[in-house]
Design an enzyme around this catalytic site. Structure first.
Site, PDB file in Angstrom:
ATOM      1  N   PRO A  19       0.797  -1.225   0.000  1.00 45.83           N
ATOM      2  CA  PRO A  19       0.000   0.000   0.000  1.00 45.83           C
ATOM      3  C   PRO A  19       0.831   1.276   0.000  1.00 45.83           C
ATOM      4  O   PRO A  19       1.863   1.370   0.666  1.00 45.83           O
ATOM      5  CB  PRO A  19      -0.823  -0.107   1.297  1.00 45.83           C
ATOM      6  CG  PRO A  19      -0.098  -1.098   2.131  1.00 45.83           C
ATOM      7  CD  PRO A  19       0.546  -2.057   1.182  1.00 45.83           C
ATOM      8  N   ASN A  20       0.327   2.225  -0.772  1.00 43.66           N
ATOM      9  CA  ASN A  20       0.852   3.591  -0.875  1.00 43.66           C
ATOM     10  C   ASN A  20       2.148   3.699  -1.661  1.00 43.66           C
ATOM     11  O   ASN A  20       2.614   4.814  -1.925  1.00 43.66           O
ATOM     12  CB  ASN A  20       1.011   4.223   0.517  1.00 43.66           C
ATOM     13  CG  ASN A  20      -0.319   4.376   1.215  1.00 43.66           C
ATOM     14  OD1 ASN A  20      -1.247   4.939   0.647  1.00 43.66           O
ATOM     15  ND2 ASN A  20      -0.432   3.857   2.425  1.00 43.66           N
ATOM     16  N   ARG A  27       5.450  12.224  -2.982  1.00 41.77           N
ATOM     17  CA  ARG A  27       5.425  12.827  -1.651  1.00 41.77           C
ATOM     18  C   ARG A  27       6.580  12.248  -0.845  1.00 41.77           C
ATOM     19  O   ARG A  27       7.129  11.213  -1.175  1.00 41.77           O
ATOM     20  CB  ARG A  27       4.099  12.502  -0.938  1.00 41.77           C
ATOM     21  CG  ARG A  27       2.896  13.250  -1.495  1.00 41.77           C
ATOM     22  CD  ARG A  27       1.626  12.895  -0.726  1.00 41.77           C
ATOM     23  NE  ARG A  27       1.854  12.886   0.717  1.00 41.77           N
ATOM     24  CZ  ARG A  27       1.473  11.904   1.551  1.00 41.77           C
ATOM     25  NH1 ARG A  27       0.865  10.846   1.083  1.00 41.77           N
ATOM     26  NH2 ARG A  27       1.705  11.972   2.838  1.00 41.77           N
ATOM     27  N   TYR A  32      11.635   8.660   0.925  1.00 40.62           N
ATOM     28  CA  TYR A  32      11.523   7.623  -0.107  1.00 40.62           C
ATOM     29  C   TYR A  32      12.216   7.968  -1.425  1.00 40.62           C
ATOM     30  O   TYR A  32      12.218   7.154  -2.351  1.00 40.62           O
ATOM     31  CB  TYR A  32      10.044   7.302  -0.365  1.00 40.62           C
ATOM     32  CG  TYR A  32       9.334   6.768   0.859  1.00 40.62           C
ATOM     33  CD1 TYR A  32       9.685   5.536   1.409  1.00 40.62           C
ATOM     34  CD2 TYR A  32       8.321   7.496   1.481  1.00 40.62           C
ATOM     35  CE1 TYR A  32       9.051   5.042   2.534  1.00 40.62           C
ATOM     36  CE2 TYR A  32       7.675   7.012   2.609  1.00 40.62           C
ATOM     37  CZ  TYR A  32       8.052   5.784   3.130  1.00 40.62           C
ATOM     38  OH  TYR A  32       7.428   5.296   4.245  1.00 40.62           O
ATOM     39  N   ASN A  83       8.015  -5.728  -1.113  1.00 42.32           N
ATOM     40  CA  ASN A  83       7.954  -4.591  -0.206  1.00 42.32           C
ATOM     41  C   ASN A  83       6.478  -4.467   0.155  1.00 42.32           C
ATOM     42  O   ASN A  83       5.685  -3.911  -0.620  1.00 42.32           O
ATOM     43  CB  ASN A  83       8.466  -3.315  -0.861  1.00 42.32           C
ATOM     44  CG  ASN A  83       8.430  -2.127   0.099  1.00 42.32           C
ATOM     45  OD1 ASN A  83       7.850  -2.219   1.186  1.00 42.32           O
ATOM     46  ND2 ASN A  83       9.027  -1.023  -0.289  1.00 42.32           N
ATOM     47  N   ALA A  86       3.183  -0.957   4.708  1.00 44.02           N
ATOM     48  CA  ALA A  86       2.743  -1.006   6.107  1.00 44.02           C
ATOM     49  C   ALA A  86       2.228  -2.385   6.509  1.00 44.02           C
ATOM     50  O   ALA A  86       2.247  -2.727   7.703  1.00 44.02           O
ATOM     51  CB  ALA A  86       1.665   0.047   6.337  1.00 44.02           C
ATOM     52  N   ASP A  96       1.487 -15.943   6.090  1.00 44.72           N
ATOM     53  CA  ASP A  96       0.980 -17.293   5.803  1.00 44.72           C
ATOM     54  C   ASP A  96       1.090 -17.616   4.316  1.00 44.72           C
ATOM     55  O   ASP A  96       1.470 -18.734   3.934  1.00 44.72           O
ATOM     56  CB  ASP A  96      -0.479 -17.427   6.256  1.00 44.72           C
ATOM     57  CG  ASP A  96      -0.611 -17.507   7.778  1.00 44.72           C
ATOM     58  OD1 ASP A  96       0.406 -17.739   8.460  1.00 44.72           O
ATOM     59  OD2 ASP A  96      -1.748 -17.343   8.270  1.00 44.72           O
ATOM     60  N   GLU A 107      12.830  -9.603   1.236  1.00 45.18           N
ATOM     61  CA  GLU A 107      12.039  -8.483   1.760  1.00 45.18           C
ATOM     62  C   GLU A 107      12.826  -7.186   1.542  1.00 45.18           C
ATOM     63  O   GLU A 107      14.018  -7.128   1.876  1.00 45.18           O
ATOM     64  CB  GLU A 107      11.786  -8.705   3.259  1.00 45.18           C
ATOM     65  CG  GLU A 107      11.043  -7.570   3.924  1.00 45.18           C
ATOM     66  CD  GLU A 107      10.846  -7.817   5.430  1.00 45.18           C
ATOM     67  OE1 GLU A 107      11.268  -8.891   5.941  1.00 45.18           O
ATOM     68  OE2 GLU A 107      10.290  -6.917   6.084  1.00 45.18           O
ATOM     69  N   HIS A 109      12.795  -2.851   1.983  1.00 43.71           N
ATOM     70  CA  HIS A 109      12.216  -1.578   2.423  1.00 43.71           C
ATOM     71  C   HIS A 109      13.131  -0.458   1.956  1.00 43.71           C
ATOM     72  O   HIS A 109      14.346  -0.509   2.162  1.00 43.71           O
ATOM     73  CB  HIS A 109      12.047  -1.533   3.941  1.00 43.71           C
ATOM     74  CG  HIS A 109      11.099  -2.584   4.400  1.00 43.71           C
ATOM     75  ND1 HIS A 109       9.749  -2.495   4.183  1.00 43.71           N
ATOM     76  CD2 HIS A 109      11.315  -3.774   5.000  1.00 43.71           C
ATOM     77  CE1 HIS A 109       9.166  -3.583   4.646  1.00 43.71           C
ATOM     78  NE2 HIS A 109      10.095  -4.379   5.142  1.00 43.71           N
ATOM     79  N   ILE A 110      12.523   0.535   1.351  1.00 41.81           N
ATOM     80  CA  ILE A 110      13.289   1.658   0.798  1.00 41.81           C
ATOM     81  C   ILE A 110      13.957   2.441   1.931  1.00 41.81           C
ATOM     82  O   ILE A 110      15.127   2.792   1.853  1.00 41.81           O
ATOM     83  CB  ILE A 110      12.345   2.565  -0.014  1.00 41.81           C
ATOM     84  CG1 ILE A 110      11.775   1.778  -1.210  1.00 41.81           C
ATOM     85  CG2 ILE A 110      13.066   3.837  -0.479  1.00 41.81           C
ATOM     86  CD1 ILE A 110      10.592   2.454  -1.881  1.00 41.81           C
ATOM     87  N   SER A 111      13.191   2.719   2.965  1.00 44.76           N
ATOM     88  CA  SER A 111      13.716   3.469   4.106  1.00 44.76           C
ATOM     89  C   SER A 111      14.343   2.515   5.125  1.00 44.76           C
ATOM     90  O   SER A 111      14.093   1.296   5.088  1.00 44.76           O
ATOM     91  CB  SER A 111      12.587   4.265   4.770  1.00 44.76           C
ATOM     92  OG  SER A 111      11.615   3.382   5.312  1.00 44.76           O
ATOM     93  N   ARG A 116      13.227   4.525  12.296  1.00 45.08           N
ATOM     94  CA  ARG A 116      11.929   5.199  12.300  1.00 45.08           C
ATOM     95  C   ARG A 116      11.106   4.777  13.533  1.00 45.08           C
ATOM     96  O   ARG A 116      11.662   4.288  14.506  1.00 45.08           O
ATOM     97  CB  ARG A 116      11.214   4.921  10.976  1.00 45.08           C
ATOM     98  CG  ARG A 116      12.034   5.389   9.762  1.00 45.08           C
ATOM     99  CD  ARG A 116      11.329   5.131   8.459  1.00 45.08           C
ATOM    100  NE  ARG A 116      10.124   5.956   8.347  1.00 45.08           N
ATOM    101  CZ  ARG A 116       9.214   5.777   7.384  1.00 45.08           C
ATOM    102  NH1 ARG A 116       9.380   4.834   6.465  1.00 45.08           N
ATOM    103  NH2 ARG A 116       8.149   6.557   7.355  1.00 45.08           N
ATOM    104  N   ARG A 120       7.513   0.302  13.265  1.00 43.43           N
ATOM    105  CA  ARG A 120       8.096  -0.177  11.999  1.00 43.43           C
ATOM    106  C   ARG A 120       9.265  -1.134  12.235  1.00 43.43           C
ATOM    107  O   ARG A 120       9.856  -1.652  11.285  1.00 43.43           O
ATOM    108  CB  ARG A 120       8.574   1.000  11.138  1.00 43.43           C
ATOM    109  CG  ARG A 120       7.464   1.906  10.681  1.00 43.43           C
ATOM    110  CD  ARG A 120       7.976   2.968   9.711  1.00 43.43           C
ATOM    111  NE  ARG A 120       7.118   4.120   9.715  1.00 43.43           N
ATOM    112  CZ  ARG A 120       6.020   4.272   8.977  1.00 43.43           C
ATOM    113  NH1 ARG A 120       5.647   3.314   8.156  1.00 43.43           N
ATOM    114  NH2 ARG A 120       5.272   5.358   9.055  1.00 43.43           N
TER     115      ARG A 120
END
Ligand code: CA2
Length: 153
Positions: A19-20, A27, A32, A83, A86, A96, A107, A109-111, A116, A120
């Site tokens: 998501p997002n 933004r 990011y 990725n 959230a 699962d 896995e 994650h950009i950040s 953070r 997270r």
């Protein structure tokens, strides 16, 4: 054809975004970066071609759709790069589904999620993942592809 002359098997890697992440580059560039998700897809396809990997690249804001895509990857893709946004921090359903997938899971994650908020810092996915890349920006996707190429041989 003798065995040593056999054509290399082409592997498919499913790259899934949660998501997002469709807002990437629009933004919060301080967190990011400036690249859009379309830019990331282009870079992944270029890197995949160089590594001899076929790429599928998808994004959804829906947890259920991500679960469906992970299930669909069984028997079609040899590895998953995810990725989960959230949902990383909340979703037993995605864990699962990944547990039912036979191949390597990376896995991304950009950040750097560990710099953070506390919420997270926990990932439901990391215990299943064969590798975790955080805080490398969108380059993390390319690093994950390199790792997948190594793991798939
Ligand atoms: O660092 C990452 O890649 C994250 O997976 C991104 C998620 C966040 O919930 C995770 O904790 C870490 C958020 C993706 C939202 O992406 C946006 C991009 C631009 C503008 C707004 C949101």
């Amino acid at each position: 054809m003798p065995a040593q002359d056999a054509c290399p098997v082409s592997h498919t890697v499913a790259i899934l975004n949660g998501p997002n992440l469709n807002l990437l580059g629009q933004r919060e560039p301080d967190i990011y970066g400036h690249e859009t998700l379309a830019d990331v897809e282009t870079s992944c396809r270029e890197a995949g071609a160089e590594l001899g990997l076929t790429i599928t690249f998808d994004q959804s804001n829906s947890e259920g759709e991500l679960v469906t895509w992970i299930q669909a990857a069984r028997g079609k893709a040899q590895a998953i790069i995810i990725n989960a946004g959230a949902y990383t921090h909340t979703s037993v359903a995605i864990l699962d589904a990944l547990n039912a997938f036979e191949g390597p899971v990376m896995e991304v994650h950009i950040s750097n999620v560990h710099q953070r908020e506390d919420f997270r810092h926990h990932s439901f996915i990391s215990g299943r993942a064969d590798g975790v890349i955080v805080g490398c920006g969108t380059q993390g996707y390319l690093l994950a592809l390199q790792r997948v190429a190594t793991l798939l041989g």
